[in-house]
Design an enzyme around this catalytic site. Structure first.
Site, short mmCIF file in Angstrom:
data_model
loop_
_atom_site.label_atom_id
_atom_site.label_comp_id
_atom_site.label_asym_id
_atom_site.label_seq_id
_atom_site.Cartn_x
_atom_site.Cartn_y
_atom_site.Cartn_z
N ASP A 1 -49.02 13.01 -9.75
CA ASP A 1 -48.13 14.10 -9.35
C ASP A 1 -48.69 14.68 -8.05
O ASP A 1 -49.90 14.85 -7.91
CB ASP A 1 -48.10 15.17 -10.45
CG ASP A 1 -47.19 16.31 -10.09
OD1 ASP A 1 -46.07 16.37 -10.62
OD2 ASP A 1 -47.61 17.19 -9.29
N SER B 1 -33.72 19.44 -18.29
CA SER B 1 -34.03 19.84 -19.67
C SER B 1 -34.70 18.71 -20.42
O SER B 1 -34.23 17.58 -20.40
CB SER B 1 -32.73 20.24 -20.38
OG SER B 1 -31.78 19.21 -20.33
N GLU C 1 -48.32 13.19 -15.19
CA GLU C 1 -47.79 14.34 -14.45
C GLU C 1 -48.49 15.63 -14.82
O GLU C 1 -48.53 16.57 -14.03
CB GLU C 1 -46.28 14.48 -14.65
CG GLU C 1 -45.86 14.94 -16.02
CD GLU C 1 -44.34 15.12 -16.14
OE1 GLU C 1 -43.67 14.11 -16.38
OE2 GLU C 1 -43.85 16.25 -16.01
N LYS D 1 -34.96 11.20 -21.60
CA LYS D 1 -35.80 12.15 -22.31
C LYS D 1 -35.57 11.98 -23.81
O LYS D 1 -34.42 11.84 -24.24
CB LYS D 1 -35.44 13.58 -21.90
CG LYS D 1 -35.65 13.83 -20.41
CD LYS D 1 -37.12 13.80 -20.04
CE LYS D 1 -37.32 14.12 -18.57
NZ LYS D 1 -38.75 14.22 -18.23
N HIS E 1 -44.88 10.44 -10.73
CA HIS E 1 -43.95 11.43 -11.25
C HIS E 1 -43.27 12.10 -10.08
O HIS E 1 -43.91 12.44 -9.08
CB HIS E 1 -44.71 12.47 -12.07
CG HIS E 1 -43.91 13.69 -12.41
ND1 HIS E 1 -44.22 14.93 -11.92
CD2 HIS E 1 -42.82 13.84 -13.18
CE1 HIS E 1 -43.34 15.80 -12.39
NE2 HIS E 1 -42.49 15.17 -13.16
N ALA E 2 -41.96 12.32 -10.20
CA ALA E 2 -41.27 13.08 -9.14
C ALA E 2 -40.17 13.91 -9.79
O ALA E 2 -40.18 14.14 -11.00
CB ALA E 2 -40.75 12.16 -8.06
N ASP F 1 -39.26 9.29 -22.37
CA ASP F 1 -40.21 10.34 -21.97
C ASP F 1 -40.17 11.47 -23.00
O ASP F 1 -39.13 12.11 -23.15
CB ASP F 1 -39.81 10.86 -20.58
CG ASP F 1 -40.77 11.90 -20.04
OD1 ASP F 1 -41.72 12.29 -20.75
OD2 ASP F 1 -40.57 12.33 -18.88
N GLU G 1 -43.46 7.71 -22.13
CA GLU G 1 -44.17 8.59 -21.20
C GLU G 1 -44.56 9.88 -21.92
O GLU G 1 -43.78 10.43 -22.70
CB GLU G 1 -43.22 8.89 -20.05
CG GLU G 1 -43.76 9.82 -18.98
CD GLU G 1 -42.82 9.87 -17.76
OE1 GLU G 1 -42.14 8.86 -17.50
OE2 GLU G 1 -42.78 10.91 -17.11
#
Lengths: 441, 441
Positions: free
Chosen positions: A324, A23, A301, A220, A351-352, A248, A274
């Site tokens: 990505d 989320s 990403e 986040k 990015h993963a 991010d 980010e």
């Protein structure tokens, strides 16, 4: 002379929204999904290429349909010829004169190209009996340059410049390959920081991350400033001063808001911000970078293709290139982007997360280390501990580092039982879910 | 309280590749197509909204599927509520937290949003008994501002700035509306200049264009320089020195090549160079503009959304903003782009042609004239004389000017017999084609 058979596709979805894993400020309830493709041949050797586009649920059917639309470019063609000319097939897939109208080179149709190219690379690596990073790292500089589509980036990176970068790294490839097999590659973790987690869970997971050997965690942000200030405080206290905390925003802000918000979090010295704003906004990222320094800016990403990455680098808009594995045009375009980053001297930190992205991107960073930039300084691959159990060759992180994979292929193959169980909507995981929902109404 | 019924979609394709109409350097054989949607209600008033995404053939099925995926956002909702809050529904459609991963705000999923929003505007205009340009031009500045999604563009255009632009034009709307109904709106024509046409056909059609009252024609370029030099000579001789000739490379070049090639054609003083390079390359367009001046630079038919247009304007990369009715997020996002262009003082000259684009964009330019920029100076709408016969309210150009439409709606409705005949693959037009191909093998 073996030939490709018809593409086989599957719509595979994991009901991750139930737990609020994943989320963030723009993606409150993702169901991590794969528009999955298997490319078989009539060779009778049992080898197949597996690839996928990653999505977050709804629309995975559209993505699957787009992959199927590429069947005419693959089915019936000579396997050896295609697999030894993957640069050519990449350019062909991107340039179909009618399909390109749907992009061009962006969104659904480009992710479809990515899935097919990744599956072809998976098959090539399996046939060579090597993991993908090793296949790429064993290619000559000329062969690597031939993978790249220089159209629309030659003003920033010519084929000759790419060749020079690769030639410079070539004599010392062997040393780095040995080090990689011994030590693995640096990782960072996003596991503690999802927006839907409680402060207690954030603190606990942050401490666990440090204990597990990570020296960078990611939070986040972008829901509410008050929450972000509090959560940054919780995380900073949990990890201490020596561990880096990246943040991010998942595109949440406009440019002035991004600058204002990030600077409000400055006292906790975030390492990078980010996706502060639209992934399409090259000039906006440049403004943010100028106005939040020394906090770094990372993005990629959702950067749709090499032309956006080119401009982010030309405009000095980012400190960290986040490739990505499944959004741009597969291995081919990621090789282009890794070369662009090397040209501009900007580190690549992929990015993963999602489903399967950790499995794939490690190959790209390891290739970058062995054959392109020759460095893992300031570089880390994102790690999220979700859904790895569904893969034949799952990502493994030990002591804060990705273990170097050795299984032949691109690690893109899911277990048959997972494909069956999470097939949407008919798989058992969804049939149960639907039955439970019906019962509760 | 009427509610929307399920979206009805159709895959409609015209076999235009047979005649090389529409051939250019990147699209040699397009089959102009519409991923078509009809939005009905249970009101019993016989009114339905029609919309479509334009594609060039293959992939139109994927586009149609993407439109269908938006059904849950529409079906069952209160018609009056949705149609009086089209700004809100636009934002909702763009921000679906799962579907946006497929873009975000670009490519297939964004064009699907466009088709649905355009259909909703068509229905609203039909219910108000006005052509769309008049619906928009009768709205208050506040109502117009509410259509716009300012996310990710507020650094270049705030809601207050947009309001000021609209308020400044408001007192004189009536004069311009009267002039528009009397004189129509300036047009230019691409009919003579397709790459697949012979020199003789180019010369003949160029002369006819001038005789028909056009003062700007457009030539496709970028196949070979030798051909382009010769064709520019043929066209210049045919139209004389007083008629403008625009050229269009359809993204064919890299940046340095674009500068070199365009300057090679300088002796024929092209008026603008359109799409010299990748539509994603804001910085590249800025370099081209600087290095080919005084030849103008035009772009936009493939610019994916308002964030790209914002940057093209911020970077002073273009002299002409070419909006497309079906690529960005429908009427809503085009209103945003028209306002951005007004803020930066750059004229809007819409892209048209394809199927139905001429029908739609005239409404947007006419709204721009009446309520936004207040000027048609240096502005012209593209005109191509293809496929208009399939529409209930076809675009009409007389004396080099678009006649102002007066039929209620957005002119987006195709004739039922055309929809049936060109339905793909089952329509009679394609059944004949397929039968003929089979017979010839």
């Amino acid at each position: 002379m073996p030939r490709f058979t018809d593409l086989r596709t599957r719509d595979v979805r994991f009901p991750t929204s139930r737990e609020l894993d994943g989320s963030d400020a723009m993606n409150p309830e993702p169901d991590y999904s794969a528009a999955y493709v298997v490319i078989g041949t009539d060779a009778g050797d049992g080898l197949e290429g597996h690839g996928f586009a990653f999505t977050t649920g709804r629309g995975n059917d559209i993505q699957t349909e787009a992959i199927r639309a590429l069947n005419p470019w693959i089915a019936g063609r000579d396997v050896d010829d295609v697999l030894t000319h993957l640069g050519d097939i990449g350019r062909e897939l991107q340039r179909d004169s009618q399909l390109r109208w749907l992009g061009p080179e962006k969104g659904v149709i480009h992710m479809a190209v990515s899935a097919v190219l990744n599956a072809l690379w998976d098959l090539r690596a399996k046939r060579e009996g090597k993991p993908l990073w090793k296949v790429l790292s064993d290619m000559t500089p000329d062969e690597i340059v031939d993978i790249v589509d220089f159209r629309h980036i030659s003003d920033a990176l010519s084929a000759d410049e790419a060749l020079s970068i690769l030639q410079a790294a070539r004599p010392t490839r062997g040393e780095r390959e040995a080090r990689l097999l011994e030590q693995g590659y640096p990782a960072y973790t996003t596991t503690p920081g999802w927006l839907g987690y409680s402060d207690e869970k954030l603190a606990r997971l942050s401490r666990e991350a440090v204990a597990d050997g990570f020296d960078l965690i990611k939070l986040k942000v972008g829901g509410s400033l008050e929450d972000d200030v509090r959560r940054m405080g919780v995380a900073r206290e949990a990890v201490g001063e020596d561990v880096k905390i990246a943040i991010d925003a998942n595109q949440r802000w406009d440019v002035p808001e991004a600058v204002w918000w990030v600077n409000k979090l400055g006292e906790y010295h975030p390492y990078w911000i980010e996706e502060p704003t639209s992934p399409d906004d090259v000039l906006g990222h440049a403004v943010v970078r100028r106005d939040v320094a020394p906090i770094k800016v990372a993005t990629g990403e959702h950067a749709q293709n090499r032309v956006i990455f080119k401009q982010l680098l030309q405009a000095q808009a980012i400190d960290v290139v986040q490739i990505d594995a499944c959004r741009v045009g597969g291995v081919n375009e990621n090789v282009a982007i890794v070369l662009l980053a090397a040209k501009f001297g900007v580190p690549v930190c992929p990015h993963a997360g999602g489903v399967g992205l950790c499995e794939l991107v490690r190959h790209l960073s390891m290739f970058d280390y062995v054959a392109v930039s020759g460095s893992w300084e300031d570089r880390r691959i994102e790690y999220v501990d979700h859904l790895h159990e569904h893969f034949l060759d799952p990502a493994l992180v030990e002591g804060g580092r990705y273990v170097t994979p050795t299984m032949p292929g691109y690690s893109s193959q899911m277990r048959e039982e997972s494909l069956a169980r999470y097939a949407y909507p008919e798989g058992a995981a969804w049939a149960d879910e639907n039955a439970a929902q019906e019962a509760s109404h």
